[in-house]
Design an enzyme around this catalytic site. Structure first.
Site, PDB file in Angstrom:
ATOM      1  CB  CYS A  31      -0.913  -0.022   1.227  1.00 26.83           C
ATOM      2  SG  CYS A  31      -1.767   1.521   1.550  1.00 26.83           S
ATOM      3  CB  CYS A  34       0.320   1.886   4.085  1.00 30.45           C
ATOM      4  SG  CYS A  34      -1.372   1.272   3.883  1.00 30.45           S
TER       5      CYS A  34
END
Length: 318
Positions: A31, A34
Site C-alpha cells: 500500500c 500506508c
C-alpha cells in the site's frame, strides 16, 4: 510502535486501551499511502510522549482482525479506548488533520497530571489520609477544572469533614450540568441532610424522641424524615433508608418526593465503584474475543446491600 497479530491483540490493544488510548493502523506492505502515513504516525506517537500507543496490523496477514473491524480500504486507523473503538479515519491524512484527530480524543498533559493526582488521592482516601487527599484533589481540579472525578471526590471529602460552604461552592457548577450527573445530585441531597442536622433543633434530638412521636402517629412523616436525616449524620445509612421506605410505603409523593430523592442519593453514594473489566462473565474480553476459561464474578457485600435496597424501593413504588 508494536506489530499486532491475533495472538497478542488482546494484550496490546484491548487490555492496553484500558489505561492508554491505542491507535490501530491497518496497513499492507504493497500500500503506497500506508508508506506515507506510517512514518507520520510514528512521529506523532513520539511527539505525544506516551499519551497514546500506536500499533500496526498487516491486514493481509491478519484478515480475521481486519474483518472484525470491518476494514474496507487501507490505510485505516481506529482509535480504541477502554476496550472499544471510538473513532477512526481512512487514508493518508496530513499532519494537521492527524493532530486534530488525536487532540479530540487524547488527554492533554495537564489532564493526565490531574488524573494521576486523582488516582493518588483515591488511594489516600482508602488509607484514611483525607487531609493529604484533599490537597491532591484541589491540585488536580486546579490543573483541570473539567475533571469531574476529582470534583466528586473532593466534594465528598469536604462534606464528610463538615466543610459545608466550600462543598456547596464546588458543587454548584456540577448541578448546572445538562444532563445532571446522578452522583452530584446524590452529593447535593447528602449535603442538604447534614446542613439540616447542624441547623435545625431536631438535629440534636435523641432517636428515642423521634420514636415516641412515630409511636403516637405512624404517619408523622415530618418526624420520620427528620429521624432519617439524623441517622444519616450518625452513619446509620441502612437505618435511614428503612425509615425513608416507611414514608414512601404510606405516601409516595410526600414532601415533594424528598424521601425518595434522599433514598436514591444514599443508594448512589453506597454503590461500589465499578472495576475496570477486561472480560465478562461469559469468558469474553471487552473486544468480544473468546478467552480460556470463565471467571466467576462474586458480588461483594456492599453491592449486595445496594441491590437489596434497590429492590425494596422498586417494590414500594410499583
Amino acid at each position: 510502535m508494536i506489530d499486532v497479530t491475533t495472538e497478542n491483540f488482546e494484550a496490546e490493544v484491548i487490555a492496553a486501551s484500558m489505561t492508554t488510548p491505542v491507535l490501530v493502523d491497518f496497513w499492507a506492505p504493497w500500500c503506497g499511502p500506508c508508506k506515507t502515513l506510517g512514518p507520520l504516525l510514528e512521529r506523532m506517537e513520539e511527539a505525544y510522549g506516551g499519551r497514546f500507543r500506536l500499533v500496526k496490523i498487516d491486514s493481509d496477514q491478519e484478515q480475521q482482525l481486519a474483518a472484525a473491524f470491518a476494514i474496507k480500504s487501507i490505510p485505516t486507523c481506529i482509535l480504541v479506548k477502554n476496550g472499544q473503538p471510538v473513532d477512526g479515519f481512512m487514508g493518508a491524512v496530513p499532519e494537521g488533520k492527524l493532530r486534530a484527530f488525536l487532540d479530540k480524543h487524547i488527554p492533554s498533559e495537564e489532564a493526565l497530571l490531574a488524573e494521576s493526582e486523582t488516582q493518588a488521592a483515591e488511594e489516600l482516601i482508602a488509607s484514611g489520609d483525607l487531609e493529604t487527599a484533599q490537597t491532591k484533589l484541589e491540585e488536580a481540579l486546579a490543573a483541570n477544572p473539567g475533571n469531574d472525578d476529582a470534583r466528586f471526590d473532593l466534594i465528598k471529602i469536604l462534606i464528610s469533614t463538615g466543610q459545608f460552604e466550600p462543598a456547596e461552592a464546588l458543587l454548584a457548577p456540577a448541578l448546572k450540568q445538562i444532563p445532571l450527573q446522578l452522583r452530584f445530585e446524590a452529593l447535593h441531597q447528602w449535603l442538604q441532610t447534614l446542613i439540616f442536622v447542624t441547623t435545625d433543633p431536631r438535629g440534636q434530638w435523641e432517636i428515642g424522641q423521634f420514636d415516641a412521636l412515630i409511636a403516637e402517629n405512624k404517619r408523622d412523616f415530618e418526624a420520620r424524615f427528620a429521624k432519617s436525616r439524623v441517622l444519616i449524620a450518625l452513619d446509620d445509612w441502612t437505618g435511614a433508608m428503612d425509615e425513608l421506605l416507611e414514608i414512601i410505603m404510606r405516601d409516595k409523593k410526600w414532601g415533594d418526593d424528598a424521601p425518595r430523592k434522599t433514598f436514591v442519593a444514599l443508594l448512589e453514594l453506597l454503590t461500589p465503584p465499578k472495576p475496570k473489566v477486561t472480560q465478562d462473565a461469559n469468558g469474553k474480553s471487552a473486544g468480544g474475543i473468546e478467552l480460556m476459561g470463565k471467571t466467576a464474578i462474586a458480588q461483594d457485600p456492599q453491592a449486595q446491600l445496594v441491590s437489596s435496597y434497590r429492590r425494596k424501593l422498586s417494590m414500594m413504588l410499583n
